[in-house]
Scaffold this active site. Structure first.
Site, PDB file in Angstrom:
ATOM      1  N   LYS A  81       0.818  -1.217   0.000  1.00  0.00           N
ATOM      2  CA  LYS A  81       0.000   0.000   0.000  1.00  0.00           C
ATOM      3  C   LYS A  81       0.854   1.271   0.000  1.00  0.00           C
ATOM      4  O   LYS A  81       0.508   2.249  -0.646  1.00  0.00           O
ATOM      5  CB  LYS A  81      -0.973   0.011   1.168  1.00  0.00           C
ATOM      6  CG  LYS A  81      -0.394  -0.303   2.521  1.00  0.00           C
ATOM      7  CD  LYS A  81      -1.510  -0.580   3.536  1.00  0.00           C
ATOM      8  CE  LYS A  81      -0.938  -1.102   4.839  1.00  0.00           C
ATOM      9  NZ  LYS A  81      -2.012  -1.562   5.765  1.00  0.00           N
ATOM     10  N   ILE A 141       6.230  -4.717   6.707  1.00  0.00           N
ATOM     11  CA  ILE A 141       7.181  -4.414   5.634  1.00  0.00           C
ATOM     12  C   ILE A 141       7.160  -2.923   5.317  1.00  0.00           C
ATOM     13  O   ILE A 141       8.167  -2.226   5.393  1.00  0.00           O
ATOM     14  CB  ILE A 141       6.852  -5.225   4.362  1.00  0.00           C
ATOM     15  CG1 ILE A 141       6.878  -6.719   4.666  1.00  0.00           C
ATOM     16  CG2 ILE A 141       7.848  -4.879   3.249  1.00  0.00           C
ATOM     17  CD1 ILE A 141       8.203  -7.238   5.167  1.00  0.00           C
ATOM     18  N   LYS A 152      16.248   8.419   8.009  1.00  0.00           N
ATOM     19  CA  LYS A 152      17.421   8.778   7.204  1.00  0.00           C
ATOM     20  C   LYS A 152      17.346  10.245   6.785  1.00  0.00           C
ATOM     21  O   LYS A 152      18.361  10.969   6.811  1.00  0.00           O
ATOM     22  CB  LYS A 152      17.504   7.890   5.969  1.00  0.00           C
ATOM     23  CG  LYS A 152      18.617   8.297   5.004  1.00  0.00           C
ATOM     24  CD  LYS A 152      18.746   7.346   3.821  1.00  0.00           C
ATOM     25  CE  LYS A 152      19.873   7.819   2.891  1.00  0.00           C
ATOM     26  NZ  LYS A 152      20.128   6.862   1.799  1.00  0.00           N
ATOM     27  N   HIS A 290      23.546  -7.014  50.271  1.00  0.00           N
ATOM     28  CA  HIS A 290      24.685  -7.149  49.361  1.00  0.00           C
ATOM     29  C   HIS A 290      24.606  -8.450  48.562  1.00  0.00           C
ATOM     30  O   HIS A 290      25.579  -9.193  48.445  1.00  0.00           O
ATOM     31  CB  HIS A 290      26.005  -7.051  50.122  1.00  0.00           C
ATOM     32  CG  HIS A 290      26.168  -5.764  50.864  1.00  0.00           C
ATOM     33  ND1 HIS A 290      26.154  -4.531  50.244  1.00  0.00           N
ATOM     34  CD2 HIS A 290      26.319  -5.497  52.190  1.00  0.00           C
ATOM     35  CE1 HIS A 290      26.303  -3.572  51.145  1.00  0.00           C
ATOM     36  NE2 HIS A 290      26.394  -4.132  52.334  1.00  0.00           N
ATOM     37  N   GLY A 324      18.758  -2.461  57.142  1.00  0.00           N
ATOM     38  CA  GLY A 324      19.039  -1.880  55.830  1.00  0.00           C
ATOM     39  C   GLY A 324      18.949  -2.892  54.705  1.00  0.00           C
ATOM     40  O   GLY A 324      19.487  -2.656  53.613  1.00  0.00           O
ATOM     41  N   ARG A 531      25.163 -29.866  41.848  1.00  0.00           N
ATOM     42  CA  ARG A 531      25.599 -28.728  42.662  1.00  0.00           C
ATOM     43  C   ARG A 531      24.832 -27.474  42.267  1.00  0.00           C
ATOM     44  O   ARG A 531      24.170 -27.429  41.224  1.00  0.00           O
ATOM     45  CB  ARG A 531      27.101 -28.505  42.501  1.00  0.00           C
ATOM     46  CG  ARG A 531      27.503 -27.833  41.199  1.00  0.00           C
ATOM     47  CD  ARG A 531      29.001 -27.624  41.100  1.00  0.00           C
ATOM     48  NE  ARG A 531      29.333 -26.849  39.918  1.00  0.00           N
ATOM     49  CZ  ARG A 531      30.551 -26.775  39.383  1.00  0.00           C
ATOM     50  NH1 ARG A 531      31.554 -27.444  39.926  1.00  0.00           N
ATOM     51  NH2 ARG A 531      30.763 -26.041  38.312  1.00  0.00           N
TER      52      ARG A 531
END
Length: 535
Positions: A81, A141, A152, A290, A324, A531
């Site tokens: 289109k 497309i 561009k 941590h 904390g 493990r």
């Protein structure tokens, strides 16, 4: 093949561009009508396609169909289109060049100063479970061609690919046009948009979806969009941002309900906490500091408030380190849990939901960050980690849903098989161990950690640390080790502390020495054959 080169002296300077003609073709109709109204109010001719044109027309606004511009009706069920010189000539003509302007005039083509396009919902279609041609038909497309052409030619054309950019575009309309800096920024977003789209299509064709049931992809491209710039990284001199991966369902998609801005370390710890809490089947809470757990627990038997019970039991493991910390719950945070946290300094709480009464309590802690997980939250199937010059990809370390059945096949190498309650405790410890940095040792009682030894460079030090943190609670606890004991000394530390059962992978050349130590003490020991290192 290189494009044509032009003498720099031929380019006429151009910054502000007034919008007279716009090409609008969007799959996502969010904000379309208000934008079209603004364009019409500013005298802009709107050229559009299919359902977009119909939506604009239904709003009572004038619109020119693309077919009227090209002279060719849509064909092949809409596959063709906009692929026409009358469209792409108007998109790509560089009006800084007199020759381009002359060629348009010769062919009766009018230029566009604005393109508003977003692409077919390919990612959403794949996520819906569609397959085959239903997915193929969502490969756009004409859309990417228009986006790339306009991007561009950003010296002359503004390209908008997201409704999020509509407000700033409307302001530009009211101010008389777009600037070169604005068009360049929009072009960068546009190319990122088409790159992400093409990546999703390529991964679908190669089955490189990063799912656990597919082969590892030959080519790996990760598409992520910056969600927020963070104050700093792990340390104040490091820049940082969080990016949201397309199709993700994790901590990056969580909604922040209150509190200070999330930090880099907050995100790392919150993700680690989720990893630990969601390994558990029963209501569970993990407290992380941590990136390591300072407490993981499931609810006590017959608890009136399971999630509050799990939190208290996790907190009791190491109250000093929990100060904390970052907390994750695998169930709704209740009023009772919120009240238990009143006097405990906490950085972050992440959960699938919060009771309204709990949110009221948390309002008094204005800096406390509350994160609510998306409804479709799920643990990742794959782990990705950057290394210098590349990245590593692996299956995520996950426990099977039928871990109880799997545990029945663990190899009993010492002592008596425990009763069901102690076996459940061993399974809990084994799961909790996965969330601890290697070398990892976890001591557990009643499905709650009582001592955690993590991140040591030898296993015996991790054993000592776990026992030291547990104190008197080590006696009668069970232990889990993420990898085998290379010598009997680590296991002996646990045995001497009064541990009654140990689960470990086995596989050391000195396994027999370790098993002998357990047998002499009458301690139960299982080998899992698997493990769970966590680096």
């Amino acid at each position: 093949m290189a494009g044509p080169a032009h003498d720099p002296s031929l380019y006429r300077p151009r910054d502000a561009v007034r919008i007279r003609r716009a090409l609008v073709s969007v799959s996502d109709k969010t904000g379309l009508v208000p934008l079209a109204q603004s364009l019409a109010d500013n005298g802009v001719e709107i050229v559009s396609t299919g359902s977009t044109a119909q939506a604009i027309r239904d709003a009572g606004l004038a619109v020119t169909d693309v077919a009227a511009v090209t002279g060719v009706p849509e064909m092949l069920d809409g596959r063709v289109k906009t692929l026409h010189p009358a469209i792409h000539g108007g998109l790509l003509a560089d009006l800084r060049l007199e020759d381009h302007e002359r060629q348009l005039a010769e062919r009766g083509i009018s230029p566009f100063e604005l393109v508003v396009v977003n692409l077919y919902p390919f990612v959403q279609t794949v996520a819906s479970g569609a397959v085959g041609d239903d997915v193929v038909e969502q490969i756009d497309i004409g859309g990417p061609a228009m986006v790339r052409a306009a991007a561009k030619n950003h010296a002359n054309v503004a390209i908008v690919v997201s409704p999020e950019s509509y407000p700033s575009l409307v302001r530009s309309l009211d101010e008389g046009g777009t600037t070169l800096a604005q068009r360049r920024e929009l072009a960068a977003r546009a190319f990122a948009h088409t790159a992400a789209y093409d990546t999703a299509v390529a991964q679908w064709f190669s089955d490189g979806t990063l799912s656990s049931d597919s082969e590892l992809p030959e080519h790996l491209t990760i598409n992520a969009e910056r969600l927020a710039t963070l104050r700093y990284g792990e340390n104040s001199h490091q820049r940082a941002a969080i990016y949201m991966r397309a199709g993700g369902h994790g901590i990056a998609q969580a909604t922040q309900l209150q509190g200070k801005e999330m930090s880099y370390n907050n995100y790392v710890d919150a993700d680690a906490a989720l990893r630990a809490a969601y390994d558990m089947v029963h209501p569970a809470v993990a407290i992380i500091k941590h990136a390591n757990p300072c407490g993981i627990a499931t609810t006590a038997p017959n608890a009136l408030d399971p999630i509050a019970s799990a939190h208290l039991r996790a907190h009791e493991c190491d109250p000093v380190s929990a100060y904390g910390g970052v907390i994750a719950a695998n169930g709704t945070v209740t009023l009772k849990m919120a009240e238990n946290l009143k006097d405990i300094f906490t950085e972050v709480i992440v959960a699938p939901a919060f009771e309204p009464a709990a949110l009221e309590v948390f309002k008094a802690k204005k800096n406390l960050r509350l994160l609510q997980l998306p409804d479709d939250w799920q643990q990742e199937q794959m782990d990705v980690r950057l290394v210098s010059g590349g990245l590593l990809l692996q299956d995520a370390d996950r426990f099977p849903d039928d871990i109880v059945s799997v545990a029945k096949n663990w190899e009993l190498v010492s002592g008596e098989r425990p009763d069901d309650l102690e076996m459940e405790n061993l399974i809990f410890a084994w799961k909790a161990c996965r969330a601890v940095k290697s070398n990892a040792i976890v001591l557990s009682k009643g499905n709650a950690t009582v001592g955690v030894g993590m991140g040591q460079v030898n296993r015996v030090d991790s054993c000592r640390l776990a026992v030291e943190r547990a104190g008197d609670r080590a006696a009668g606890s069970v232990a889990a080790s993420d990898a085998f004991f290379p010598f009997a000394d680590g296991a002996q530390v646990l045995i001497d502390a009064g541990v009654t059962a140990i689960v470990q992978p086995g596989g050391s050349v000195r396994d027999e020495e370790v098993v002998d130590a357990a047998r002499k003490a009458g301690v139960t020991m299982f080998f899992t054959g698997e493990r769970h290192f966590f680096h």
